[in-house]
Design a protein around this motif. Structure first.
Motif, PDB file in Angstrom:
ATOM      1  N   VAL A   1       0.934  -1.253  -0.066  1.00 63.05           N
ATOM      2  CA  VAL A   1       0.101   0.076  -0.123  1.00 63.05           C
ATOM      3  C   VAL A   1       0.907   1.327  -0.078  1.00 63.05           C
ATOM      4  O   VAL A   1       0.301   2.447   0.501  1.00 63.05           O
TER       5      VAL A   1
ATOM      6  N   GLU B   1      -7.174  -4.818  -0.214  1.00 66.62           N
ATOM      7  CA  GLU B   1      -8.233  -4.761  -1.439  1.00 66.62           C
ATOM      8  C   GLU B   1      -9.193  -3.338  -0.726  1.00 66.62           C
ATOM      9  O   GLU B   1      -9.656  -2.770  -1.614  1.00 66.62           O
TER      10      GLU B   1
ATOM     11  N   TYR C   1      -7.283  -0.275  -1.847  1.00 64.48           N
ATOM     12  CA  TYR C   1      -7.090  -0.137  -3.232  1.00 64.48           C
ATOM     13  C   TYR C   1      -8.300   0.543  -3.672  1.00 64.48           C
ATOM     14  O   TYR C   1      -8.512   1.269  -4.466  1.00 64.48           O
TER      15      TYR C   1
ATOM     16  N   GLY D   1      -5.859   2.226  -5.399  1.00 62.95           N
ATOM     17  CA  GLY D   1      -4.876   1.160  -5.925  1.00 62.95           C
ATOM     18  C   GLY D   1      -4.197   1.783  -7.235  1.00 62.95           C
ATOM     19  O   GLY D   1      -3.186   1.468  -7.414  1.00 62.95           O
TER      20      GLY D   1
ATOM     21  N   LYS E   1      -0.179   2.423  -8.178  1.00 63.37           N
ATOM     22  CA  LYS E   1       0.577   2.215  -9.537  1.00 63.37           C
ATOM     23  C   LYS E   1       0.903   3.142 -10.255  1.00 63.37           C
ATOM     24  O   LYS E   1       2.116   3.355 -10.940  1.00 63.37           O
TER      25      LYS E   1
ATOM     26  N   LYS F   1       3.459   1.244  -5.643  1.00 61.94           N
ATOM     27  CA  LYS F   1       2.866  -0.256  -4.984  1.00 61.94           C
ATOM     28  C   LYS F   1       4.013  -1.380  -5.083  1.00 61.94           C
ATOM     29  O   LYS F   1       4.252  -1.979  -6.168  1.00 61.94           O
TER      30      LYS F   1
END
Lengths: 403, 403
Positions: free
Chosen positions: A46, A135, A138, A149, A153, A158
């Motif tokens: 995270v 999750e 994200y 999430g 990226k 990440k």
């Protein structure tokens, strides 16, 4: 000030919402800094960054020194930034003086402490502590619909290491933070020994009334949703004032359809409720709900959602670590007092898994989450020095335990 | 219902904000309709559409039958739409029955009556009446920053004819509208003879307090802007309730920085204030300002703006035209009563330049600016029939004057 070049605002404040381009740049700057001091850098799933300086016993999990580099949208240059930079200063002092610790030391930048862009707050440390799943994190979305999430990226943070106190453990967690309150200034003390953090609950409230024409609907035939919301906000304030040790605030409101001559039919707002202990918070929560339900009933507006979507119980910090902070302050000649934190911090979540404590430093006028936020260089230096002393004490304690 | 295919919402309501693509389509539909009845179509510089059916004396300016096809963002299918469609029905009746009027008849779709997308309301008729300049209208911006002038061009409705009662005059203006209030339903009457329109003022209010941390700022050390706004909204309601004949409403609110744990530092809201006469409105305005200034002073929040940005004095409609509506209703066998309109209408502005009156039709529950807005086919037919009678009476009057 160097680290605040990314996200600074013309009024002297900061707007560095988590995972935006400025947050990416300050993260890269942070990594470049810690590499100068021979740290290994780990980014977890995270985006929490762990910069680890080895000790003599690297089988031990590191002693964590953490805080956060993200800010509120109209925040200041101190808040979590001072915490990370104090930890960096400890790292530099150990490095410059060739001090070899027993346990490794990890300086940590926790992701999304503020929760300003992606509620709830303290999300990175919360995932690490197993309070939220990766999750869940994200899937948090900002006002424009971007997902946490995807933003992780996009900025390249990440990481591969699981965000978990089990897979990536710490031995302890220390955190320096500005007080964000007026007590130290009033008592003319630079340092507070933080014994714990008050209990917090966040509510989401949604009201539904009727769109009605402002010119043709008699005052006594309305289901005026915004008026009901206003009565609730006034009531929420009154309830908090009536309970010693309680705080309640409404800072977010959204009303539709936002047309000057049509009464709002739907209003959403959030309540931030806090108390010095869990029982008082429970009492506050019950009183807030009762007041809002009374207003709804009287105004003919439906209380569509009363959603207690986040709660953190009162945190009591580790007695030994709190004691080390108190001793370190005394040894440094800094006047200090014990205090309970009014704000949540990453240390709330680390405290659930490892011994944790915090050091507060005095700030001007108690102002925080505001461009006018300020702590003097002297007080910040005091905080970093107390942190260094406390870390060395805990390191010595770990060494003593191994014998 | 045919005309509501553009902008209808799943809940049975309408979202046809002025000059959007749906408004463009219904304007094109309107033009196609009136061309069937041999009308010449004129679009003026702010997009007001005049569909003119010749009379025997075309040196006379036409008798206008106008209303508007735009809606609130969560509005209904009746409101101004019934006004334009009743006028269209009159046109059809004249055409189908080969009635030759003395004066020409113009069916009018006024631009941006609602003001929901581009405040203020009644902008198209206001420019026509010389209350606003075209440049003022062009510069109005919506929440996304689009300008009214650019949107007029984009949908192809920026006409060549000056938007002006002098360059493009009318002899008179009749308007059918739903009551938007509960009186006719309560008295079981289909028709109201509108004698005038109450006085209206819109305020823009801006408050400035301090961003402060919700967890660390004691309840008694806050300059809580949203709390002050809530106290004002509650006070505004109380003030209106205390003055007979007064209405005051807050339906738009914006708060920044919208972070759950940071007190708002800036809040903007609008007040819609109305009264049965100008003196009562002046009294209401003074009381509202006093109450808001008191709240600001007590809460430590600055009242940055108190901007009375739009005002329309009480309108008294032309006695002769009001009489023709009353007679026409009686001749049609429709129970009616006199009423003062609570809402502003394009007829407020036309009344400043030419003899004007209005016909209200009963609507369900007094509900308006709401998807649940409804008038029965029978009541709408009654309104159109009363309109036809009143128009023919005024036409006969014009003819009698020429002799």
């Amino acid at each position: 000030m160097e680290s605040c070049q990314w996200g600074s605002t013309p009024d002297g404040g900061m707007n560095r919402l988590t995972l935006n381009d400025d947050d990416k740049r300050v993260r890269e700057w942070f990594i470049a800094q810690v590499k100068q001091y021979g740290c290994a850098v780990t980014v977890d799933a995270v985006g929490n960054i762990f910069a680890t300086r080895p000790g003599t016993n690297n089988a031990l999990p590191p002693i964590g020194l953490g805080s956060h580099l993200d800010t509120q949208p109209a925040g200041g240059k101190y808040d979590g930034i001072v915490g990370v930079l104090s930890a960096l200063e400890v790292l530099k002092s150990l490095h410059d003086n060739n001090v070899q610790t027993y346990a490794p030391i990890a300086v940590i930048d926790w992701t999304n402490e503020e929760g300003a862009r992606f509620p709830p707050a303290m999300l990175g440390s919360g995932v690490w502590a197993g309070k939220f799943t990766p999750e869940y994190a994200y899937g948090r979305t900002d006002l424009k619909g971007a997902k946490l999430g995807d933003e992780l990226k996009r900025i390249g943070f990440k990481g591969e290491v699981p965000a978990s106190y089990e897979a990536n453990p710490l031995s302890a967690h220390y955190e320096v933070h500005i007080e964000q309150g007026p007590v130290l200034e009033a008592e003319n003390k630079p340092i507070a020994v933080v014994t714990g953090v008050q209990a917090i609950t966040w509510f989401n409230v949604e009201l539904r009334g009727r769109e009605q024409h402002c010119g043709t609907t008699p005052m006594d035939r309305r289901a005026d949703t915004l008026l009901a919301a206003a009565q609730m906000i006034v009531g929420i304030n009154a309830v908090a004032l009536s309970i010693p040790g309680a705080l309640a605030s409404v800072a977010v409101i959204n009303s539709t359809p936002q047309s000057i001559n049509t009464l709002a039919s739907s209003v959403q707002f959030n309540i931030d409720a806090r108390a010095t202990d869990d029982a008082t918070l429970a009492r506050l929560e019950a009183a807030l709900e009762q007041r809002c339900r009374e207003v709804a009933a009287q105004s003919g507006v439906e209380l569509r959602a009363w959603d207690r979507f986040w709660n953190a119980k009162r945190t009591v910090f580790d007695e030994r670590m709190v004691g080390f902070v108190r001793e370190s302050a005394a040894e440094g000649g800094f006047a200090s007092r014990d205090i309970q934190s009014g704000a949540g911090h990453d240390s709330v979540y680390t405290a659930a898994r490892v011994p944790t404590s915090m050091i507060f430093i005095r700030c001007k006028g108690g102002i925080s989450h505001n461009p006018a936020e300020y702590s003097s260089p002297e007080d910040i230096a005091a905080g970093a020095q107390v942190l260094l002393g406390a870390v060395l004490k805990y390191d010595a304690y770990l060494k003593s335990q191994a014998k």
